[in-house]
Design a protein around this motif. Structure first.
Motif, PDB file in Angstrom:
ATOM      1  N   MET A   1     -55.343   4.374  51.126  1.00  0.00           N
ATOM      2  CA  MET A   1     -55.317   5.086  49.854  1.00  0.00           C
ATOM      3  C   MET A   1     -55.228   4.078  48.724  1.00  0.00           C
ATOM      4  O   MET A   1     -54.270   3.322  48.640  1.00  0.00           O
ATOM      5  N   ALA A   2     -56.268   4.063  47.884  1.00  0.00           N
ATOM      6  CA  ALA A   2     -56.310   3.066  46.816  1.00  0.00           C
ATOM      7  C   ALA A   2     -57.048   3.642  45.622  1.00  0.00           C
ATOM      8  O   ALA A   2     -57.895   4.518  45.776  1.00  0.00           O
ATOM      9  N   PRO A   3     -56.729   3.171  44.423  1.00  0.00           N
ATOM     10  CA  PRO A   3     -57.480   3.625  43.243  1.00  0.00           C
ATOM     11  C   PRO A   3     -58.907   3.102  43.278  1.00  0.00           C
ATOM     12  O   PRO A   3     -59.137   1.940  43.596  1.00  0.00           O
ATOM     13  N   ARG A   4     -59.840   3.979  42.977  1.00  0.00           N
ATOM     14  CA  ARG A   4     -61.252   3.599  42.929  1.00  0.00           C
ATOM     15  C   ARG A   4     -61.606   3.234  41.489  1.00  0.00           C
ATOM     16  O   ARG A   4     -61.312   3.973  40.572  1.00  0.00           O
ATOM     17  N   ARG A   5     -62.282   2.123  41.334  1.00  0.00           N
ATOM     18  CA  ARG A   5     -62.565   1.591  40.001  1.00  0.00           C
ATOM     19  C   ARG A   5     -63.805   2.280  39.421  1.00  0.00           C
ATOM     20  O   ARG A   5     -64.880   1.696  39.304  1.00  0.00           O
ATOM     21  N   VAL A   6     -63.642   3.529  39.042  1.00  0.00           N
ATOM     22  CA  VAL A   6     -64.762   4.343  38.571  1.00  0.00           C
ATOM     23  C   VAL A   6     -64.967   4.174  37.070  1.00  0.00           C
ATOM     24  O   VAL A   6     -64.080   3.727  36.347  1.00  0.00           O
ATOM     25  N   SER A   7     -66.161   4.559  36.613  1.00  0.00           N
ATOM     26  CA  SER A   7     -66.441   4.639  35.185  1.00  0.00           C
ATOM     27  C   SER A   7     -67.439   5.761  34.959  1.00  0.00           C
ATOM     28  O   SER A   7     -68.208   6.122  35.861  1.00  0.00           O
ATOM     29  N   PHE A   8     -67.407   6.338  33.776  1.00  0.00           N
ATOM     30  CA  PHE A   8     -68.272   7.465  33.427  1.00  0.00           C
ATOM     31  C   PHE A   8     -68.843   7.226  32.029  1.00  0.00           C
ATOM     32  O   PHE A   8     -68.137   6.759  31.138  1.00  0.00           O
TER      33      PHE A   8
END
Length: 295
Positions: A1-8
């Motif tokens: 479980m880890a933060p996903r480095r997303v962008s929008f």
């Protein structure tokens, strides 16, 4: 479980991102008003409680939870910025949200609350667990809400909401396990769990309705032609564009069971399948880190 480095990229997302359904869109938009402050608060509470954790596996999950929630907060803040660019005022509402999390649920209990300061952290952990019960249910609903696709909802907004919802399902047990681990002995631990949910449910309902009414009233594109209406809300829910109140209400008695555990909420398989297909998560490569976003 880890933060996903997303962008929008929000530049192409219209103010009314569900065509012809301003009530449904603004009811969901309330999440952008509530979550930045709320999820920052989750991280602060868990950081304060970290020294109480004696289980290495739980500690690993808690750190992953904190990273995910910090990323969620950042990404919803970018949506707030986008709404501000559309001349939609949110600051007059979010000031009250900040007051709830920073003052009423701050490091020390409000002076009128008869709770010893030494036990206040236990109550704050219980509040996080209660709120996470609803975010798990909402996250699972969002993953299944095909009516939003059929209504022509904006793809970027849907990806944000479903990526977030999938991670809420993925970490749905962490806040509860953290409270059970740190929150003292039974039966007081159970009584505190029930009591905080009894406060959380009506407060969340009130803030959600208030937030929807605020957004509709201040939407320059509506020019005062529309007000929040429970009837319109119900119509949108019947179309599958909003979760039914009954879906959320049914989560409360489940939470009250002595033997309850949130691992029974939602589908981890569905959540992980979406995270494997989400455009933002795929672009992030499933990696971890702090959030990026279009400003």
């Amino acid at each position: 479980m880890a933060p996903r480095r997303v962008s929008f990229d929000w530049r192409g997302t219209p103010p009314h991102w569900i065509p012809g359904e301003p009530t449904a869109g603004h009811v969901i938009n309330v999440l952008h008003l509530l979550l930045p402050a709320g999820e920052r608060w989750f991280v602060r509470v868990f950081k304060e409680a970290l020294p109480l954790v004696r289980d290495p596996e739980l500690l690993k999950d808690v750190r992953g939870f904190m990273g995910q929630e910090a990323t969620h907060s950042a990404q919803h803040t970018y949506v707030l910025n986008h709404l501000a660019e559309q001349r939609l005022d949110t600051a007059s509402y979010t000031r009250h949200v900040d007051f709830v999390f920073e003052r009423l649920l701050g490091d020390r209990p409000p002076w009128w609350v008869p709770i010893p300061a030494s036990r206040w952290l236990f109550y704050r952990l219980a509040f996080v667990a209660a709120i996470e019960q609803f975010t798990a249910v909402l996250g699972d609903w969002m993953l299944r809400a095909g009516a939003l696709d059929r209504a022509g909802a904006d793809g970027i907004m849907l990806d944000l909401l479903r990526w977030h919802g999938a991670e809420e399902v993925e970490h749905r047990s962490v806040a509860f396990d953290m409270y059970q681990h740190c929150g003292g002995r039974e039966p007081l631990r159970y009584v505190r769990r029930v009591g905080t949910m009894a406060v959380t449910a009506p407060v969340m309902l009130g803030m959600w309705i208030w937030g929807a009414a605020h957004l509709i009233r201040h939407d320059p594109g509506l020019a005062g032609r529309l007000r929040y209406s429970p009837r319109e809300h119900k119509k949108a829910a019947k179309k599958g564009l909003l979760p039914a109140w009954g879906l959320l209400g049914a989560a409360i008695p489940r939470y009250f069971r002595w033997s309850y555990h949130p691992s029974r909420e939602g589908s981890a398989e569905l959540a992980l399948a979406y995270l494997a297909s989400s455009p933002a998560a795929r672009a992030a490569g499933g990696g971890s880190g702090t959030a990026d976003g279009e400003r």
